[in-house]
Design a protein around this motif. Structure first.
Motif, PDB file in Angstrom:
ATOM      1  N   GLU A  21      18.344 -11.903 -13.963  1.00  0.00           N
ATOM      2  CA  GLU A  21      19.303 -11.652 -15.046  1.00  0.00           C
ATOM      3  C   GLU A  21      19.089 -10.327 -15.757  1.00  0.00           C
ATOM      4  N   GLY A  22      18.607  -9.326 -15.055  1.00  0.00           N
ATOM      5  CA  GLY A  22      18.421  -8.015 -15.667  1.00  0.00           C
ATOM      6  C   GLY A  22      17.317  -7.251 -14.987  1.00  0.00           C
ATOM      7  N   GLU A  23      17.113  -6.028 -15.468  1.00  0.00           N
ATOM      8  CA  GLU A  23      16.046  -5.198 -14.934  1.00  0.00           C
ATOM      9  C   GLU A  23      14.686  -5.748 -15.358  1.00  0.00           C
ATOM     10  N   VAL A  24      13.666  -5.461 -14.552  1.00  0.00           N
ATOM     11  CA  VAL A  24      12.296  -5.866 -14.853  1.00  0.00           C
ATOM     12  C   VAL A  24      11.494  -4.603 -15.156  1.00  0.00           C
ATOM     13  N   ASP A  25      10.929  -4.539 -16.355  1.00  0.00           N
ATOM     14  CA  ASP A  25      10.103  -3.412 -16.778  1.00  0.00           C
ATOM     15  C   ASP A  25       8.645  -3.761 -16.496  1.00  0.00           C
ATOM     16  N   THR A  70       6.025  -2.172 -17.087  1.00  0.00           N
ATOM     17  CA  THR A  70       5.072  -1.701 -18.088  1.00  0.00           C
ATOM     18  C   THR A  70       4.995  -2.643 -19.287  1.00  0.00           C
ATOM     19  N   SER A  71       5.778  -3.714 -19.262  1.00  0.00           N
ATOM     20  CA  SER A  71       5.867  -4.672 -20.361  1.00  0.00           C
ATOM     21  C   SER A  71       5.577  -6.065 -19.821  1.00  0.00           C
ATOM     22  N   THR A  72       5.226  -6.991 -20.684  1.00  0.00           N
ATOM     23  CA  THR A  72       5.039  -8.383 -20.250  1.00  0.00           C
ATOM     24  C   THR A  72       6.266  -9.239 -20.553  1.00  0.00           C
ATOM     25  N   THR A  73       7.390  -8.603 -20.874  1.00  0.00           N
ATOM     26  CA  THR A  73       8.603  -9.342 -21.211  1.00  0.00           C
ATOM     27  C   THR A  73       9.190  -9.995 -19.960  1.00  0.00           C
ATOM     28  N   PRO A  74       9.302 -11.326 -19.946  1.00  0.00           N
ATOM     29  CA  PRO A  74       9.809 -12.011 -18.763  1.00  0.00           C
ATOM     30  C   PRO A  74      11.318 -11.862 -18.590  1.00  0.00           C
ATOM     31  N   VAL A  75      11.759 -11.989 -17.353  1.00  0.00           N
ATOM     32  CA  VAL A  75      13.178 -11.977 -17.006  1.00  0.00           C
ATOM     33  C   VAL A  75      13.454 -13.266 -16.236  1.00  0.00           C
ATOM     34  N   ARG A  76      14.563 -13.911 -16.549  1.00  0.00           N
ATOM     35  CA  ARG A  76      14.932 -15.160 -15.864  1.00  0.00           C
ATOM     36  C   ARG A  76      15.628 -14.855 -14.544  1.00  0.00           C
ATOM     37  N   GLY A  77      15.559 -15.816 -13.630  1.00  0.00           N
ATOM     38  CA  GLY A  77      16.220 -15.682 -12.347  1.00  0.00           C
ATOM     39  C   GLY A  77      16.510 -17.046 -11.742  1.00  0.00           C
ATOM     40  N   THR A  78      17.056 -17.016 -10.537  1.00  0.00           N
ATOM     41  CA  THR A  78      17.402 -18.232  -9.806  1.00  0.00           C
ATOM     42  C   THR A  78      16.816 -18.138  -8.410  1.00  0.00           C
ATOM     43  N   GLU A 132       0.793  -1.233   0.000  1.00  0.00           N
ATOM     44  CA  GLU A 132       0.000   0.000   0.000  1.00  0.00           C
ATOM     45  C   GLU A 132       0.824   1.281   0.000  1.00  0.00           C
ATOM     46  N   GLU A 133       1.826   1.376   0.840  1.00  0.00           N
ATOM     47  CA  GLU A 133       2.524   2.642   1.073  1.00  0.00           C
ATOM     48  C   GLU A 133       3.893   2.737   0.401  1.00  0.00           C
ATOM     49  N   GLN A 134       4.179   1.885  -0.548  1.00  0.00           N
ATOM     50  CA  GLN A 134       5.511   1.858  -1.128  1.00  0.00           C
ATOM     51  C   GLN A 134       5.648   2.749  -2.345  1.00  0.00           C
ATOM     52  N   GLU A 135       6.861   3.239  -2.549  1.00  0.00           N
ATOM     53  CA  GLU A 135       7.201   3.935  -3.784  1.00  0.00           C
ATOM     54  C   GLU A 135       7.045   2.928  -4.925  1.00  0.00           C
ATOM     55  N   ARG A 136       6.624   3.381  -6.105  1.00  0.00           N
ATOM     56  CA  ARG A 136       6.286   2.437  -7.170  1.00  0.00           C
ATOM     57  C   ARG A 136       6.989   2.746  -8.483  1.00  0.00           C
ATOM     58  N   PRO A 137       8.299   2.544  -8.565  1.00  0.00           N
ATOM     59  CA  PRO A 137       8.959   2.740  -9.865  1.00  0.00           C
ATOM     60  C   PRO A 137       8.461   1.701 -10.868  1.00  0.00           C
ATOM     61  N   THR A 138       8.548   2.021 -12.149  1.00  0.00           N
ATOM     62  CA  THR A 138       8.085   1.089 -13.170  1.00  0.00           C
ATOM     63  C   THR A 138       9.189   0.183 -13.693  1.00  0.00           C
ATOM     64  N   THR A 139      10.436   0.501 -13.370  1.00  0.00           N
ATOM     65  CA  THR A 139      11.553  -0.373 -13.733  1.00  0.00           C
ATOM     66  C   THR A 139      12.265  -0.785 -12.460  1.00  0.00           C
ATOM     67  N   LEU A 140      12.458  -2.087 -12.301  1.00  0.00           N
ATOM     68  CA  LEU A 140      13.116  -2.621 -11.115  1.00  0.00           C
ATOM     69  C   LEU A 140      14.552  -3.000 -11.437  1.00  0.00           C
ATOM     70  N   THR A 141      15.501  -2.461 -10.677  1.00  0.00           N
ATOM     71  CA  THR A 141      16.889  -2.904 -10.818  1.00  0.00           C
ATOM     72  C   THR A 141      16.957  -4.369 -10.407  1.00  0.00           C
ATOM     73  N   GLU A 142      18.056  -5.025 -10.691  1.00  0.00           N
ATOM     74  CA  GLU A 142      18.186  -6.441 -10.343  1.00  0.00           C
ATOM     75  C   GLU A 142      17.981  -6.672  -8.851  1.00  0.00           C
ATOM     76  N   ASP A 143      18.582  -5.840  -7.990  1.00  0.00           N
ATOM     77  CA  ASP A 143      18.437  -6.006  -6.541  1.00  0.00           C
ATOM     78  C   ASP A 143      16.995  -5.819  -6.092  1.00  0.00           C
ATOM     79  N   VAL A 144      16.343  -4.787  -6.602  1.00  0.00           N
ATOM     80  CA  VAL A 144      14.947  -4.534  -6.233  1.00  0.00           C
ATOM     81  C   VAL A 144      14.050  -5.636  -6.801  1.00  0.00           C
ATOM     82  N   ALA A 145      14.356  -6.139  -7.991  1.00  0.00           N
ATOM     83  CA  ALA A 145      13.572  -7.219  -8.588  1.00  0.00           C
ATOM     84  C   ALA A 145      13.635  -8.478  -7.712  1.00  0.00           C
ATOM     85  N   VAL A 146      14.805  -8.779  -7.157  1.00  0.00           N
ATOM     86  CA  VAL A 146      14.939  -9.930  -6.249  1.00  0.00           C
ATOM     87  C   VAL A 146      14.053  -9.724  -5.022  1.00  0.00           C
TER      88      VAL A 146
END
Length: 140
Positions: A93-97, A99-107, A58-72
């Motif tokens: 394995e990269g930033e998460v956008d 605003t897009s449905t493009t997937p990003v891989r992770g572990t 509810e109260e969080q800042e909401r950027p539209t692109t997540l850096t790798e650390d924030v994405a984790v």
């Protein structure tokens, strides 16, 4: 189908195995157009457990692109949200956008066994609401 506005709307349905023991399958919808091929493949490969949850509280800042650390961090928030506290995402394995449905891989690592598994993070853009993220877990 006819939407709330009385206008005809088009939806594409996708069934995917659930990432939690309480459900066998979850049904996802895409409005107006199918998701990109890579995102649809994530849903339809027949092996993954999946789950989706809003990326932000509810109260969080909401950027539209997540850096790798924030994405984790946000991926782990999503896992907890749909009941997978036993799994921890450790890298992506990269930033998460969002605003897009493009997937990003992770572990991820299973907390009990220590087994490493691959995950795919397809964002779920929304209109006027906080975006969500799906976590698709590799393997049975």
């Amino acid at each position: 189908m006819i939407g709330w506005s009385g206008e005809q709307e088009t939806y594409y349905g996708y069934m995917a195995p659930a990432g939690v023991a309480e459900a066998d399958y979850w049904l996802y919808f895409s409005k107006d157009a199918p998701p990109p091929e890579e995102a649809a493949a994530t849903l339809n490969d027949g092996l993954n457990g999946t789950g989706a949850y809003p990326v932000w509280g509810e109260e969080q800042e909401r950027p539209t692109t997540l850096t790798e650390d924030v994405a984790v961090e946000r991926a782990n928030f999503v896992l907890d949200g749909f009941g997978r506290e036993d799994l921890t995402v450790t890298s992506v394995e990269g930033e998460v956008d969002l605003t897009s449905t493009t997937p990003v891989r992770g572990t991820a690592v299973e907390d009990g066994s220590g087994r490493t598994v691959g995950v795919t993070l397809p964002p779920i853009p929304t209109d006027g609401e906080a975006p969500a993220m799906m976590i698709s877990i590799d393997g049975p």
